[in-house]
Enzyme design. Sequence first.
Site, PDB file in Angstrom:
ATOM      1  CE  LYS A  21      27.164  32.441  43.830  1.00 44.23           C
ATOM      2  NZ  LYS A  21      27.186  32.611  42.423  1.00 44.23           N
TER       3      LYS A  21
ATOM      4  CG  HIS B  50      36.346  27.299  44.130  1.00 40.40           C
ATOM      5  ND1 HIS B  50      36.811  26.904  43.149  1.00 40.40           N
ATOM      6  CD2 HIS B  50      35.006  28.035  43.915  1.00 40.40           C
ATOM      7  CE1 HIS B  50      35.963  27.293  42.321  1.00 40.40           C
ATOM      8  NE2 HIS B  50      34.974  27.632  42.623  1.00 40.40           N
TER       9      HIS B  50
ATOM     10  CG  HIS C 193      37.869  31.800  42.149  1.00 38.95           C
ATOM     11  ND1 HIS C 193      37.140  31.386  43.285  1.00 38.95           N
ATOM     12  CD2 HIS C 193      36.977  32.063  41.018  1.00 38.95           C
ATOM     13  CE1 HIS C 193      35.723  31.217  42.704  1.00 38.95           C
ATOM     14  NE2 HIS C 193      35.706  31.850  41.524  1.00 38.95           N
TER      15      HIS C 193
HETATM   16  N1  ARG Z   1      32.742  36.800  37.570  1.00 35.29           N
HETATM   17  C1  ARG Z   1      32.797  36.000  36.432  1.00 35.29           C
HETATM   18  C2  ARG Z   1      32.772  34.436  36.805  1.00 35.29           C
HETATM   19  O1  ARG Z   1      33.095  33.971  37.902  1.00 35.29           O
HETATM   20  C3  ARG Z   1      34.136  36.236  35.574  1.00 35.29           C
HETATM   21  C4  ARG Z   1      33.985  37.548  34.968  1.00 35.29           C
HETATM   22  C5  ARG Z   1      35.231  37.595  33.796  1.00 35.29           C
HETATM   23  N2  ARG Z   1      35.071  39.001  33.267  1.00 35.29           N
HETATM   24  C6  ARG Z   1      34.201  39.585  32.563  1.00 35.29           C
HETATM   25  N3  ARG Z   1      34.475  40.704  32.195  1.00 35.29           N
HETATM   26  N4  ARG Z   1      33.269  38.820  32.131  1.00 35.29           N
HETATM   27  O2  ARG Z   1      32.357  33.490  35.915  1.00 35.29           O
END
Ligand code: ARG
Length: 478
Positions: free
Chosen positions: A33, A36, A39
């Site tokens: 993904k 952007h 983040h």
């Molecule tokens: N990858 C997830 C997102 O973009 C965030 C993960 C955050 N960390 C976790 N342990 N849930 O929404």
Amino acid sequence: LDRILSQQDAYGASDEGNGKTICIDYSSINIAKPFHIGHLSTTVIGSALCKIFRFLGYKVVGINHLGDYGTQFGKLISAYKRWGDKETIEKGGIRALNELYVKFHQEAEEHPEYDDEARAYFKKIEQGDEECLALFHWFKDLTLKDVQKIYDMLDIHFDSYAGESFYSDKMPRFVKELADKGIMEEDKGANIVRLDDYNLGTALITKSDGSTLYITRDIAAAKYRMDTYNFVKDIYVVASQQNLHFQQLKRIIELMGYEWTKDIVHVPFGLVSLEEGTMSTRHGRVVFLEDVLNKAIEETRKIIQEKGVATDNIEETAKMVGVGAVVFNELSNNRIKDYVFSWNKVLDFNGETGPYVQYTYARCASVLRNAGEEAAAKAADPSAVKAEYLTSESAYQLARLLYQLPEIIMDAGDKYEPSIVTRHIVDIAQGFNRFYHDEHILVDNEEEKTAKLALVLAAKTAIRNGLALLGMDAPERM
Ligand code: ARG
């Protein structure tokens, strides 16, 4: 002044965290993904918190909890096999992968059978099918390689990349534990935890086809981190949209009987939007962070060239100041507030910005250079400084701000709020500029000159230490 001159780079550090470990989950990107502008917050806030807690003596484990699990990888394999080719993907990286993903969604609207195919491919990944697994690892490597460019620009590092797929074989144990402890119940073949009593709705743990969810992996991850690192805090720097998720997570772990649930901390932040309007991944309206950083460098280069330069390394300075400006801007806002990203605000050399602080730092450096090596060396010796020469209001106010830095850093850690440090170094920069404006520093009286130079050196040290916690460099010339 004594303290700053003798502690130097360690001024503001503490040993309050000695022997204790803090886990910080940040950046936590999703494979394939786009990376952007949205983040940026988790990445720079998380990194600043890592640096702040390390400065306070903690052992910090920075974790990039990769989003590398779920049917979207089945979709990607399906799309790649149908429309992709190796060369385009190798060359295009995340952008090319994202295009495949967008195309899949468009086409699947007319061909619902593609979705079934995608699910089947994901199952194959889970079952260890060689070809599917190889493709999945390739997508993952490509994404990480692409993102690394940005991490390098921002000087971001992780101690662990254990993401969602890392927990695939660790989940069944916890699902069983939830069942054994009577917390989980069956509902039409799915498994759920009812949290209505806490006003937290219902958490889905496994779907009726047996597949697990984001929260299932987070339960496993939290327990794994406790067992592995014995943390005093497990911090998640994640957007406020996920408030409910983390409340559910904490509550489920409490229901499992683990008292350390109190040490799980969600550090939420608000949305970043662009002046041109909101972003939408699905419609391809995204602003890639890499483009933002490159634009910042380019704009800074222009400004440097227009204003004339005090450096022979324009390229490096443009990078330091341009990237720093974006980072500083991000860390200036109270993190929970939504904000609009504005180029004019980010790169304003006179506003409360990164370039302003870096410029002030370079000004401190230039005063010390102009004083000459001998005078500067004398000012660095705490025993040579006679404070009775620093009686003006602006000298006093500056010294007071410098004195406060250690408490400020501690406060920023307590509140998980790097902007407290950012704002304080803006105050220090303003305090210095007032002093610089009001006072003649390189006076004839040697003792007075030494005292004033010591204050300049102390301000320079404090600004550098503050910037370092934000992940920014300080230029000696600008
Ligand atoms: N990858 C997830 C997102 O973009 C965030 C993960 C955050 N960390 C976790 N342990 N849930 O929404």
